[in-house]
Design an enzyme around this catalytic site. Structure first.
Site, mmCIF file in Angstrom:
data_model
loop_
_atom_site.group_PDB
_atom_site.id
_atom_site.type_symbol
_atom_site.label_atom_id
_atom_site.label_comp_id
_atom_site.label_asym_id
_atom_site.label_seq_id
_atom_site.Cartn_x
_atom_site.Cartn_y
_atom_site.Cartn_z
ATOM 1 N N ASN A 1 0.846 -1.198 0.000
ATOM 2 C CA ASN A 1 0.000 0.000 0.000
ATOM 3 C C ASN A 1 0.874 1.238 0.000
ATOM 4 O O ASN A 1 1.301 1.711 1.036
ATOM 5 C CB ASN A 1 -0.929 -0.044 1.222
ATOM 6 C CG ASN A 1 -1.881 1.131 1.251
ATOM 7 O OD1 ASN A 1 -1.676 2.118 0.547
ATOM 8 N ND2 ASN A 1 -2.917 1.030 2.064
ATOM 9 N N CYS B 1 -2.268 5.179 0.197
ATOM 10 C CA CYS B 1 -3.205 5.818 1.121
ATOM 11 C C CYS B 1 -2.867 7.305 1.265
ATOM 12 O O CYS B 1 -1.783 7.658 1.717
ATOM 13 C CB CYS B 1 -3.133 5.111 2.471
ATOM 14 S SG CYS B 1 -4.331 5.755 3.621
ATOM 15 N N THR C 1 -6.971 5.951 -3.707
ATOM 16 C CA THR C 1 -7.893 7.099 -3.686
ATOM 17 C C THR C 1 -7.182 8.405 -3.983
ATOM 18 O O THR C 1 -5.966 8.525 -3.858
ATOM 19 C CB THR C 1 -8.595 7.197 -2.329
ATOM 20 O OG1 THR C 1 -7.601 7.251 -1.308
ATOM 21 C CG2 THR C 1 -9.496 5.995 -2.105
ATOM 22 N N CYS D 1 -37.404 12.692 -30.901
ATOM 23 C CA CYS D 1 -37.211 13.984 -30.222
ATOM 24 C C CYS D 1 -38.445 14.358 -29.401
ATOM 25 O O CYS D 1 -39.560 14.347 -29.905
ATOM 26 C CB CYS D 1 -36.933 15.063 -31.263
ATOM 27 S SG CYS D 1 -36.855 16.726 -30.595
ATOM 28 N N CYS E 1 -37.291 18.943 -25.852
ATOM 29 C CA CYS E 1 -36.792 19.619 -24.646
ATOM 30 C C CYS E 1 -35.855 20.771 -24.983
ATOM 31 O O CYS E 1 -35.601 21.627 -24.150
ATOM 32 C CB CYS E 1 -36.087 18.621 -23.730
ATOM 33 S SG CYS E 1 -34.512 18.026 -24.386
ATOM 34 N N CYS F 1 -25.664 23.785 -27.356
ATOM 35 C CA CYS F 1 -24.832 24.185 -28.504
ATOM 36 C C CYS F 1 -24.718 25.705 -28.562
ATOM 37 O O CYS F 1 -23.651 26.252 -28.808
ATOM 38 C CB CYS F 1 -25.435 23.643 -29.798
ATOM 39 S SG CYS F 1 -24.397 23.955 -31.233
ATOM 40 N N CYS G 1 -21.660 22.303 -38.155
ATOM 41 C CA CYS G 1 -21.470 21.382 -37.033
ATOM 42 C C CYS G 1 -20.017 20.905 -36.983
ATOM 43 O O CYS G 1 -19.477 20.427 -37.976
ATOM 44 C CB CYS G 1 -22.417 20.190 -37.170
ATOM 45 S SG CYS G 1 -22.203 18.953 -35.870
ATOM 46 N N CYS H 1 -18.815 17.877 -32.258
ATOM 47 C CA CYS H 1 -18.201 17.831 -30.918
ATOM 48 C C CYS H 1 -18.869 16.834 -29.984
ATOM 49 O O CYS H 1 -18.330 16.514 -28.935
ATOM 50 C CB CYS H 1 -18.214 19.217 -30.291
ATOM 51 S SG CYS H 1 -19.829 19.754 -29.695
ATOM 52 N N CYS I 1 -28.732 15.189 -24.790
ATOM 53 C CA CYS I 1 -30.055 14.697 -25.199
ATOM 54 C C CYS I 1 -30.540 13.624 -24.217
ATOM 55 O O CYS I 1 -29.850 12.645 -23.968
ATOM 56 C CB CYS I 1 -30.003 14.120 -26.603
ATOM 57 S SG CYS I 1 -31.608 13.459 -27.132
#
Lengths: 438, 505
Positions: free
Chosen positions: A131, A134, A200, A341, A344, A351, A389, A392, A399
């Site tokens: 270890n 830690c 961690t 679609c 929403c 974008c 577009c 990306c 979505c």
């Protein structure tokens, strides 16, 4: 049925799922429960000079309705005596000879290391994990991540261990370091048999805005903790791949960091881990989660026609490359499936405000789209200007409907060309530099 | 099968008196929808997708920024959530209780189309508004600048209150004249008690008063004060007198003591001790709108054993919302469709039944009685819920120059609330011929800006959120200007597509 049996540097286990060193691997009682539930191996809670813990010890990051997407602890290594721990390992090994039990160790001097390594082998452990990771408490005493953060110190201590070791030795790496491969190479140079990562990450999860003391709170004070749980998976995957791809490391890897199900495990294996270790998900839900892990991984391997784990391990390592080798001429755009679609408009606003302004809100009839699910009559619809577009992914990520926005490759007649190739061509005068985006 | 002849031979244990003790009635009238607990509210708020230009906003006739306030709840900014709601809708707390959310905001929620439960917008709105009212937190402040211009509002119902609160915040000195003893209109006198109590309505009105609005109750315009008085003292008048008394059936026996107008009955529930209110054992409610449902469900809660609704058309034609119909059926009400009343049958001067006849639609598409199908339905109380009278005579008397439409409403500019009389504006039921509380508040608010435009000669600045939604002026932006009803629009569309032989997909 695919063969799930696993072999990490000579340590065999019936499946690749090990309980990581931590609170769930503290006692023989827990280990029996883990193996009964279906875990293939277990790394014992780190054994060393017994410590004294504080209350409280854990804190969590919640997100939306999901508890513990991130988890933090300031608990130290085992608070039980080495005698008790080694005796319980011996007891476990008697009952579970085919399961892997690894003794995690953390001591200070060369003499102590030699002594503990020998005792681990004597009690019947299948391997040793050092270890060096830690990040709280122990590092203040010159152990744990204080060792792992200095490759030369880690190398020296590992070589002490290797002088005595008769069973495989795994070095557990701390992610609290700039270049993980430096630590992994040190382990290799010292003769370790495998590495495990990540331990961690230094963390403070949150601040109590009434008391102004972060959690976990101990009598009005907190301390830097170690962060783990689902939120650290991307960091762990990155480091596993770095070690797997590094020619100077060349050691088997036990993957750790945010693994909660078989899919996570499969991703770690694809990026080079031979097996995986799990702690936080057990702390959240108990040992029972392994049933789905075994079943899910087995079904997955079958569905891919893979007979054993070795066919999966490392499959994605070479699919990660340096950015300079990516094809600048590859084109991809977002496409909306208007049958899915729900209106929403999250793609639009993401974008518009957060990316590259390539989506318009337009009248459905102007793009020849009927009203579909969720589209209130007269409500405008998002429409992607494919010419603008940049591919990306952001809209497809925000979505909320699966497979509603997909990224589609646009074929062009440009040959593959990476940044390195472009630089070479520009240097040779064969090409002009690409003009800046307007 | 029912007999065709009067069945007065049946001995009925007829009663028309209070039936239940006060504590039982109080239990029966308790909140139908429980408030959300804090954790439930957070969980629900976190389900919201936070749509941009969300359809729920377009479906709200006061244009509340619904995703905006929901995300504030999710971050424990309950005060900010309440401010978002109350800034858009001064009666946001009562609308949270009485709005038919299933056909408004929740009906438009995009989650329907991900095959999920819509967000419980109404209950979240209640959570936020309760949060501030329980803690006496003022989220709206009276304006720092008063322009000294006085505006009169006739009627302290939702439209009048909505207009007055908005005008006060624009700096006007507003006085509301109300003929009843208490302000609130239908909010105080006409909402089913299990949705909202009069006490709650009155408490909410304190918020309007806190903005500087003066309310004079017990003042009838045309009697206690004349329009000329108002025209002398005020620069503009907002007329929000609602609708009139309940329509009559026009059948023999209608004036028996146990034949009561449903709105009168409901008003009594709101002004008298419930345990003193007489109720029949067998109640017949005539009509099948939402008022009829309120009469049914509250009759049952007062102890009526058998409650039936009589409606001359079928279930598809009723104006009650589906969920209200389901509620009444759940309470045990019976529905007698396609029949109409001919005569109230009396016994000893008291109602003992009602003579009904079956109806059908004839070749000329007219509803007519089926000859020989008469029968008598026993009952000891009849509640009439067949709509309210229009206010045409009253309005013509007050404002002779006012132009009325063919439905008995005042001809009104949908955006400014302006009428054919320059200084007179209107909104609410007397203008729209009867809609929701939230429509009345929205119309009052719009008219406040219309009045402001009229008095200040400035272009109105409607407090709508900036929006790209709506490519047709008829459905643009916030619901304040042009509220939509998603399900109605979708149903109309589906009909259109089906008639073309297309799928609705």
């Amino acid at each position: 049925m695919a063969d799930l049996s696993s072999n990490l540097a000579g340590i065999k286990s019936p499946n690749p799922f090990w309980v990581a060193s931590g609170p769930p691997s503290n006692t023989a009682y827990q280990t029996h429960r883990a193996f009964e539930a279906g875990w293939g191996g277990l790394v014992w809670k780190t054994i060393g000079t017994p410590i004294v813990n504080v209350a409280s010890r854990y804190s969590a990051l919640n997100f939306g309705n999901q508890r513990m997407i991130g988890f933090n602890n300031i608990e130290l290594i085992s608070d039980r005596s080495p005698e008790t721990n080694f005796a319980e390992i011996a007891e476990v090994k008697k009952r579970w000879p085919n399961h892997a039990v690894i003794a995690s160790l953390m001591v200070e001097t060369r003499e102590e290391w030699r002594e503990f390594v020998k005792r681990a082998a004597d009690c019947g452990a299948d391997g040793i994990e050092l270890n060096y990771g830690c990040p709280h408490g122990m590092c203040e005493r010159g152990m744990g991540s204080a060792v792992g953060q200095q490759p030369e110190v880690a190398e020296r201590i590992t070589s002490w261990v290797m002088e005595t070791a008769t069973i495989p030795v795994i070095v557990k790496l701390t992610p609290n370091i700039t270049d993980i491969t430096a630590a992994a190479r040190a382990a290799k140079r010292a003769g370790a048999n495998a590495i495990s990562l990540i331990n961690t990450i230094n963390s403070i999860t949150n601040v109590n805005l009434d008391t102004f003391v972060p959690e976990p709170t101990v009598a009005g004070l907190s301390s830097h903790g170690g962060y783990c749980g689902p939120a650290v998976k991307p960091i762990a995957l990155n480091m596993v791949q770095c070690c797997a791809a590094d020619a100077q490391v060349g050691l088997p890897i036990s993957g750790i960091g945010g693994i909660a199900n078989w899919r996570d495990a499969a991703e770690f294996m694809a990026l080079g881990a031979t097996n995986v270790q799990v702690c936080t998900a057990i702390m959240h839900y108990g040992f029972r989660i392994v049933q789905d892990m075994n079943e899910g991984l087995s079904t997955y391997l079958d569905s891919k026609g893979m007979k054993s784990l070795s066919e999966l391990v490392g499959k994605s390592v070479r699919n990660v490359n340096e950015w300079k080798n990516l094809d600048l001429n590859f084109q991809r755009v977002a496409r909306i499936d208007y049958d899915k679609c729900i209106g929403c408009n999250l793609c639009y606003i993401a974008c518009e405000d957060g990316a590259h302004q390539c989506i318009d809100l337009v009248a459905p009839e102007s793009i020849n789209v009927d009203l579909g699910p969720g589209r209130v009559p007269y409500k405008v619809l998002p429409s992607i200007r494919e010419d603008d577009c940049v591919g990306c992914n952001l809209c497809s990520l925000v979505c909320p409907v699966d497979n509603c926005i997909t990224m589609v490759e646009i074929k062009n007649d440009k040959p593959k060309m990476s940044w390195s190739e472009l630089q070479d061509k520009v240097a040779r005068g064969e090409m002009k530099p690409i003009p800046p985006h307007p | 099968m029912r007999g065709k002849l009067p069945i007065l031979s049946v001995t009925l244990n007829m009663t028309f008196k209070p039936l239940l003790p006060a504590d039982t009635i109080a239990h029966n009238m308790a909140d139908l929808h429980l408030p959300l607990r804090a954790q439930e509210a957070i969980v629900e708020a976190d389900r919201c997708l936070y749509c941009f230009d969300a359809p729920c906003i377009a479906a709200c006739p006061t244009g509340i920024d619904v995703p905006g306030f929901i995300k504030k709840i999710a971050s424990h900014n309950e005060v900010g959530a309440a401010r978002t709601i109350l800034t858009a809708n001064i009666l946001g707390a009562s609308c949270a209780r009485v709005c038919p959310t299933k056909v408004l905001c929740e009906g438009a929620c995009v989650l329907h189309d991900r095959d999920e439960k819509p967000i419980e917008i109404g209950r979240l709105q209640r959570f936020a508004t309760d949060f501030v009212s329980e803690r006496k937190i003022s989220v709206l402040k009276p304006p720092t600048h008063q322009n000294g211009i006085a505006v009169a509002v006739i009627g302290a119902g939702p439209a009048g209150l909505g207009c007055a609160a908005e005008l006060a915040q624009l700096g006007y000195s507003v006085t509301i004249f109300e003929k009843e003893k208490l302000p609130g209109g239908l909010n105080t006198y006409g909402i089913a008690l299990y949705k909202m109590t009069p006490a709650f309505s009155l408490e909410e009105i304190e918020l309007v008063k806190s903005l500087g609005v003066k309310i004079q109750c017990g003042v009838t315009i045309g009697k206690d004060l004349q329009i000329a008085d108002l025209e002398r003292d005020f620069k503009a008048i907002f007329v929000a007198i609602g609708l009139g008394a309940g329509n009559r059936l026009g059948i023999p026996g209608e004036d028996l003591p146990e034949v009561i107008d449903a709105l009168t009955f409901i008003k009594r529930l709101h002004s008298e001790p419930l345990e003193k209110i007489s109720i029949g054992q067998r109640v017949i409610v005539i009509g099948c709108g939402n008022t009829a449902i309120d009469a049914v469900t509250q009759s049952i809660r007062l102890g009526a054993q058998h409650v039936s609704v009589v409606y001359r058309r079928g279930a598809d034609d009723m104006s009650a919302y589906d969920f209200e119909y389901a509620h009444a059926k759940h309470d045990g009400a019976k529905f007698l469709f396609n029949c109409m009343p001919l005569e109230v049958v009396a016994h000893g001067g008291h109602v003992s039944g009602i003579k009904l006849v079956k109806t059908h639609v004839n070749a000329a598409d007219k509803l007519e009685a089926v000859a020989g199908s008469e029968w008598i339905e026993p009952c000891d109380m009849i509640l009439k819920a067949v709509g309210q009278e229009k206010q045409v005579p009253m309005l013509k008397k007050l404002f002779p120059a006012l132009t009325m439409n063919e439905r008995g409403g005042i001809v009104t500019d949908a955006v400014t609330g302006a009428t054919s009389v320059a200084h007179v504006f209107t909104g609410g039921d007397c203008s729209n011929a009867g809609r929701e509380v939230v429509n009345a508040v929205g119309e009052g608010k719009k008219a406040a800006h219309g009045i402001h435009q009229y008095l200040s000669k400035k272009q109105p600045e409607f407090p709508t959120q900036h929006s790209r939604l709506g490519h047709k002026p008829g459905a643009s932006g916030s619901g304040l200007l042009h509220p939509i009803r998603a399900h109605e629009l979708e149903a109309a569309l589906a009909k259109k597509l089906f008639s073309k032989g297309k799928s609705t997909k």
